[in-house]
Design a protein around this motif. Sequence first.
Motif, PDB file in Angstrom:
ATOM      1  N   ALA A 968       0.828  -1.206   0.000  1.00 34.57           N
ATOM      2  CA  ALA A 968       0.000   0.000   0.000  1.00 34.57           C
ATOM      3  C   ALA A 968       0.862   1.256   0.000  1.00 34.57           C
ATOM      4  O   ALA A 968       0.500   2.277  -0.573  1.00 34.57           O
ATOM      5  CB  ALA A 968      -0.919   0.001   1.207  1.00 34.57           C
ATOM      6  N   ASP A 969       2.037   1.183   0.614  1.00 38.90           N
ATOM      7  CA  ASP A 969       2.903   2.361   0.670  1.00 38.90           C
ATOM      8  C   ASP A 969       3.742   2.521  -0.594  1.00 38.90           C
ATOM      9  O   ASP A 969       4.551   3.436  -0.697  1.00 38.90           O
ATOM     10  CB  ASP A 969       3.799   2.302   1.920  1.00 38.90           C
ATOM     11  N   GLY A 970       3.559   1.593  -1.536  1.00 38.93           N
ATOM     12  CA  GLY A 970       4.258   1.725  -2.814  1.00 38.93           C
ATOM     13  C   GLY A 970       5.581   0.975  -2.874  1.00 38.93           C
ATOM     14  O   GLY A 970       6.164   0.817  -3.943  1.00 38.93           O
ATOM     15  N   PHE A 971       6.071   0.526  -1.730  1.00 39.80           N
ATOM     16  CA  PHE A 971       7.312  -0.250  -1.754  1.00 39.80           C
ATOM     17  C   PHE A 971       6.991  -1.677  -2.205  1.00 39.80           C
ATOM     18  O   PHE A 971       5.852  -2.133  -2.108  1.00 39.80           O
ATOM     19  CB  PHE A 971       7.964  -0.253  -0.367  1.00 39.80           C
ATOM     20  N   PHE A 972       8.024  -2.375  -2.692  1.00 42.91           N
ATOM     21  CA  PHE A 972       7.781  -3.713  -3.234  1.00 42.91           C
ATOM     22  C   PHE A 972       7.333  -4.688  -2.148  1.00 42.91           C
ATOM     23  O   PHE A 972       7.813  -4.655  -1.018  1.00 42.91           O
ATOM     24  CB  PHE A 972       9.032  -4.250  -3.937  1.00 42.91           C
ATOM     25  N   LEU A 973       6.431  -5.556  -2.565  1.00 42.64           N
ATOM     26  CA  LEU A 973       5.862  -6.542  -1.651  1.00 42.64           C
ATOM     27  C   LEU A 973       6.781  -7.753  -1.590  1.00 42.64           C
ATOM     28  O   LEU A 973       7.135  -8.334  -2.610  1.00 42.64           O
ATOM     29  CB  LEU A 973       4.480  -6.953  -2.176  1.00 42.64           C
ATOM     30  N   GLU A 974       7.138  -8.146  -0.389  1.00 42.23           N
ATOM     31  CA  GLU A 974       7.963  -9.325  -0.224  1.00 42.23           C
ATOM     32  C   GLU A 974       7.084 -10.561  -0.171  1.00 42.23           C
ATOM     33  O   GLU A 974       5.881 -10.451   0.096  1.00 42.23           O
ATOM     34  CB  GLU A 974       8.841  -9.217   1.033  1.00 42.23           C
ATOM     35  N   LYS A 975       7.674 -11.730  -0.401  1.00 41.71           N
ATOM     36  CA  LYS A 975       6.878 -12.958  -0.427  1.00 41.71           C
ATOM     37  C   LYS A 975       6.263 -13.197   0.943  1.00 41.71           C
ATOM     38  O   LYS A 975       5.106 -13.563   1.055  1.00 41.71           O
ATOM     39  CB  LYS A 975       7.759 -14.136  -0.822  1.00 41.71           C
ATOM     40  N   HIS A 976       7.030 -13.017   1.976  1.00 43.01           N
ATOM     41  CA  HIS A 976       6.483 -13.079   3.336  1.00 43.01           C
ATOM     42  C   HIS A 976       7.175 -11.995   4.145  1.00 43.01           C
ATOM     43  O   HIS A 976       8.397 -11.883   4.112  1.00 43.01           O
ATOM     44  CB  HIS A 976       6.732 -14.466   3.939  1.00 43.01           C
ATOM     45  N   PRO A 977       6.397 -11.210   4.879  1.00 43.85           N
ATOM     46  CA  PRO A 977       6.998 -10.057   5.547  1.00 43.85           C
ATOM     47  C   PRO A 977       8.041 -10.455   6.596  1.00 43.85           C
ATOM     48  O   PRO A 977       8.921  -9.666   6.918  1.00 43.85           O
ATOM     49  CB  PRO A 977       5.816  -9.339   6.181  1.00 43.85           C
ATOM     50  N   LYS A 978       7.899 -11.654   7.137  1.00 41.58           N
ATOM     51  CA  LYS A 978       8.851 -12.042   8.180  1.00 41.58           C
ATOM     52  C   LYS A 978       9.794 -13.126   7.722  1.00 41.58           C
ATOM     53  O   LYS A 978      11.004 -13.051   7.915  1.00 41.58           O
ATOM     54  CB  LYS A 978       8.098 -12.517   9.421  1.00 41.58           C
ATOM     55  N   LEU A 979       9.231 -14.154   7.091  1.00 35.90           N
ATOM     56  CA  LEU A 979      10.053 -15.325   6.813  1.00 35.90           C
ATOM     57  C   LEU A 979      10.725 -15.284   5.447  1.00 35.90           C
ATOM     58  O   LEU A 979      11.614 -16.080   5.180  1.00 35.90           O
ATOM     59  CB  LEU A 979       9.190 -16.590   6.923  1.00 35.90           C
ATOM     60  N   ASP A 980      10.260 -14.401   4.596  1.00 36.69           N
ATOM     61  CA  ASP A 980      10.904 -14.339   3.284  1.00 36.69           C
ATOM     62  C   ASP A 980      10.959 -12.904   2.771  1.00 36.69           C
ATOM     63  O   ASP A 980      10.387 -12.570   1.743  1.00 36.69           O
ATOM     64  CB  ASP A 980      10.142 -15.236   2.295  1.00 36.69           C
ATOM     65  N   PRO A 981      11.636 -12.051   3.538  1.00 38.79           N
ATOM     66  CA  PRO A 981      11.603 -10.634   3.163  1.00 38.79           C
ATOM     67  C   PRO A 981      12.465 -10.264   1.961  1.00 38.79           C
ATOM     68  O   PRO A 981      12.487  -9.111   1.564  1.00 38.79           O
ATOM     69  CB  PRO A 981      12.106  -9.929   4.425  1.00 38.79           C
ATOM     70  N   VAL A 982      13.187 -11.205   1.389  1.00 40.66           N
ATOM     71  CA  VAL A 982      13.994 -10.843   0.221  1.00 40.66           C
ATOM     72  C   VAL A 982      13.433 -11.404  -1.083  1.00 40.66           C
ATOM     73  O   VAL A 982      13.914 -11.064  -2.157  1.00 40.66           O
ATOM     74  CB  VAL A 982      15.480 -11.271   0.342  1.00 40.66           C
ATOM     75  N   SER A 983      12.407 -12.274  -0.986  1.00 42.28           N
ATOM     76  CA  SER A 983      11.847 -12.845  -2.206  1.00 42.28           C
ATOM     77  C   SER A 983      10.607 -12.067  -2.614  1.00 42.28           C
ATOM     78  O   SER A 983      10.004 -11.360  -1.815  1.00 42.28           O
ATOM     79  CB  SER A 983      11.429 -14.298  -1.977  1.00 42.28           C
ATOM     80  N   THR A 984      10.240 -12.227  -3.869  1.00 45.76           N
ATOM     81  CA  THR A 984       8.972 -11.683  -4.339  1.00 45.76           C
ATOM     82  C   THR A 984       8.080 -12.853  -4.711  1.00 45.76           C
ATOM     83  O   THR A 984       8.498 -14.004  -4.653  1.00 45.76           O
ATOM     84  CB  THR A 984       9.178 -10.806  -5.587  1.00 45.76           C
ATOM     85  N   MET A 985       6.859 -12.560  -5.103  1.00 48.93           N
ATOM     86  CA  MET A 985       5.932 -13.604  -5.515  1.00 48.93           C
ATOM     87  C   MET A 985       6.442 -14.296  -6.786  1.00 48.93           C
ATOM     88  O   MET A 985       5.997 -15.373  -7.125  1.00 48.93           O
ATOM     89  CB  MET A 985       4.563 -12.995  -5.830  1.00 48.93           C
TER      90      MET A 985
END
Lengths: 1103, 139
Positions: A968-985
């Motif tokens: 919502a804030d425009g930053f890229f969405l990570e696959k999981h906010p805690k467990l996978d913060p460097v991956s994307t979908m």
Amino acid sequence: MEEVRIGVYICDCGANIAGTVDTKKVTEYAQGLDSVVVARNYKYMCSDPGQNLIKDDIREKKLNRVVVASCSPRMHEPTFRRAVQDAGINQYYFQMANIREQCSWVHENKEMATEKAKALVEAAVHRVVFHEPLQTKEVAVNPNVMVVGGGIAGIQAALEIADAGKKVYLVEKEPSIGGHMAMFDKTFPTLDCAACILTPKMTTVGQHPNINLLSYSEVEEVSGFVGNFKAKIKRKARYVDETKCTGCGECSKVCPVHVDNEFDVGLSQRSAAYIQSPYAVPNKAVIDKKGNSPCRVACPAGVNAHAYVALISQGKFKEALEVVRKSIPLAGVVGRVCYHPCEGECERATVDEGLTIRDLKRFVADYEMKIGREKAGPAEITKEDRVAVVGSGPAGLACAFDLIKKGYRVTVFEKSEKAGGLMRYGIPNFKLPENIVDNEIEYIKELGVEIQTGTAVKDIARLFNQGYKAVFLGTGAGKNHKLGIPNEDNQNVFPALSFLYKINSGDKISIGDRVIVIGGGNMAVESARAAWRLGARDVTVVYRKSEAEIPASDSEVEEALNEGIKFKYSTAANEIIVRDGKVSGVKCISEEKGQQSAEFVLDADSVINAVGQEIDKTELPGEMAYSDLGYLQVDPITLESNISGVFAGGENVAGQLDVIASVAAGKAAAESIGRYLSGVDMREGRSDNMPRVSNIKKDKVKPKSRVAMPKLELSKRQGNYHEVDLGFDESTAIEEAKRCLNCAVCSECMLCEKACEADAIKHDMKEQTLEIEIGSIIVATGFQQFDPEVMYNYGYNRFDDVLTGLEFERLSNASGPTDGVVIKKNGEKPQSVAILHCVGSRDENYHKHCSRVCCMYSLKYSHLLREKLPDADIYQLYIDMRCPGSGYEEFYLRLQEEGVNFVRGRAAEVTNTAETPEEQGKLIVLCEDTLVRKKIRLPVDMVILSCALEPSEGSAQIGKVLSISKKADGFFLEKHPKLDPVSTMTDGIFIAGCCQGPKDIPDTVAQASAAAARALAMISMNKVEIEAATSEIIDELCSGCRICNTLCPYGAITFNEAKGISEINQVLCKGCGVCVSACPSNAIKGNHFTTKQLIAEIEGVLA
Amino acid sequence: MSFEPKILAILCNWCSYSGADLAGTSRKKYPANVRIMRVMCSGRVDPVFIMKALESGADGVLILGCHPGDCHYTSGNYKTIRRMGMLKKLTEQMGIEDDRIRLDWVAASEGDRFAEIIKDMTEKVKALGPFPRNGGDNG
């Protein structure tokens, strides 16, 4: 078909599900469904014992389908699929019902939630019956990695991968890597110098054998899938050969264009040819060229107005004149009489007033005459062929000039005594002094053009016999139109052309006191003004149309009015009244629109007929063909006449023209003649219009009116023909030229080309597209600073000393615009500074998020200010101090001890309205100190706005190119906010740094290393498994209609001509299913989302 | 007992299903009338599914995809827009109320929006009453 035996497992997820859903009831319900062999309920299905329940049942109860009702499949589908596979059945014989995220967590009514859970389980049971075994595919992983963004995150990720021995393409849109960190002064809390810790890394990137640094480049397109991506990289034209550039900076020194320096966030200026920073990597120059400036595009003769204006702004008058002379030889003439279409296009007009471009051109011509012109060296004759030019007006001279520069020997034949045509004989000296024409003709002669005056040419064959290989007819239109009214042949009626000819030749004319000029062009008004100078006291211009329609230029009419010339609009002259053989008046009829026409007589002693010109056919060779309008007939592009090798242009083709249009025609003919003589196609590429630059930056331009041209006093104008416009002096010319907005940035003045000893400047460089193949992508596109101008209350861009954080970084930086000295715009040292936190952050109107780093960098600013201004008062206006991190809180305490004033409260306003004498001349920050519950006013000298971090401008675009989602804030969405913060979908695409959310340098570096580790893990596995759920075509059902062919966004569907059916490439297919629902014959099967499965699910969920 | 409609929601995997999951993890509450089915892309939604759902007991059908321009598969949602447009022309002629079938967009970050859409849709369908099947008087 074998018997379907389903096991259903309902998860409690502790109280997460069981708290709202009666899992026991759901289990009982499931047990009663068709084909369900066993239904169980367990506390944590994802735990080992939970998974073992499934595995054991598969083996013991011979299950061949499994349904788990628990959390979202996006969470644990892979876990259960693996369990099912381990127990010996295909992993696709599994279906999940999401009764946590989409049921227990969102509903409060236990009964309804339970009913819904039952429905979701039933849907899964119905669906799983139709599941089919699918085989996942393994594909090799390309070991190359692309890193997008060359800030600290991209640099770190690239180095990690490169150091591990793998190849990296590092794509950076700016000319140098380094990102924001390279702009910072110190880093909190340790106060290391940002450049000191960053530049070694930048240099390593530049030199690393495994890193291919693609600076000044952007990712345009990415296709393929995990392990096998293809990317198209746009390599913007640098206009500098990177392999030759030594980074010496000479190009930058000579460049006359100055624009805001982005690296100093506009606090300083840079040239169009520049090196981004002292520590740029690569340390190569770049030329910022956005296209062609509007003024340049507007010039019919292709004079590069932008370049000469830019050169004038730097006092390079000689070079400026050279730029004009690249295109035309008549700077002084055109600088006086051009109708300046360039000024009409000047973008500065949208800010305040356009530049007086024409007057600037005139200035450089005058300047040369003032200081004395060096004799021009003869142009090098490189061609055998000789060309004859007939007529020495602007068209003929421009043609001769271009031809001699092309290397042809040129002879100009002029029937009059002196060369110059209407420039000499048709424009009065008070507008265009004769010595200007003389000087420019002399210049053309010095180049080697031979001018034979007093020589009329009527026989073209003779010219060819004399050895001329081509001829240009620039004979103009030297015959006055007839008025067509009685008595126009009276001795007191002067055709304007002969009137002006006589005046310019110094002949005596007697015109009496009252003069009527008939016509409305520049020549009419000029004749009127000449008559006034000659002594006439009552001069009237009679024009048959309205004031708005008069073709004479506005400035011409204005000056005439100043001189007392009268204008009669909408008035036609009907008859010249003659008494005793002399003119006594003109009978006129007024034709005011909507009014009855009225006849009246204007008294006159003389009449000047200035109704236009036509060509004199008797002066032209007999064999020429004419158009219906009575002008010479030529090809509109090549200007070739009916006789091969004979060209014509200017007034003899188009009728009355402005000087610049005639010049343009002469130039076009010269181009044709050059092509004609060297046997090149005369048409190819001729009509290409120069593209005009768009998106011109002008939002921060401070209004400044154009410089007015000084004029000869009115009282000194009579009885002589002295020039009225007096020209600029050097300082006014520079002042005016400096108003140029530099629309296209680089003006192509070509000084850099001369200055570059390495021969690295390539102004004709084109943008290129590079295609690369990579296995994974790391996106590190960073952030941009919130622009506080939208917050009117903080006065940014309204008050001089309200700065953004980034501006302060540069101000405080030793490599910044002030060499690190903190000063106000007026050069004084500030005695007090307020730092305002949360500008654009934690604010419903702008960004809800906390930007995380502002508290800390604000503390750092306080420390730097304390160091540089030991006696200054420093205020921090904060909402909450957020200092989590190693050594951060300690830094906060240290600053308190350094005597910084902390005020708890968000600043309401920054104003310059003083209420007390102490506030006079200060910026006053209004705020509520919430700790003492008091409104306060803080008068300070400088305000620093600690602005929010927001996603960078280009991130939306790169997000689209890579199909990665935004939060919502425009930053890229990570696959999981805690467990996978460097991956994307999207598998194989990772994110690092501030593009995922605001973070400080240590966190950015850590995340970048983590992303690199993920990419390296894929590479070391050498292969990845890809989803089997793709679509396929059932050959027997396909009718070959090809509807699907165009729908596929990946081009995976092609038509097999031999079989007459379409086929899907399984490697390219991503399984979206858009083709499945479009197929009119149901011939496409969307595996794992088949129509049968989905219909069963619909029926089940609604049962 | 008041009428509790059944609403089938077909969600694309990437944006809307994630958005629905986010509504769950953020514990946004919405009516339990909605039943969610997942497809990879809203472009997979065959108009037949919608008619089948109404026939099988749904009182309303909601299709959610990525916002236009944000489709994970580049352009699938644009195809959905066209198909829904066609379907609506038919359903209008059949006398099916406009509010029973809805196409909307929910991004992965829009848990709130998802909950709001479900609330809104539930209210509207509730107001329309049960979808008349088999023997309904609309012919």
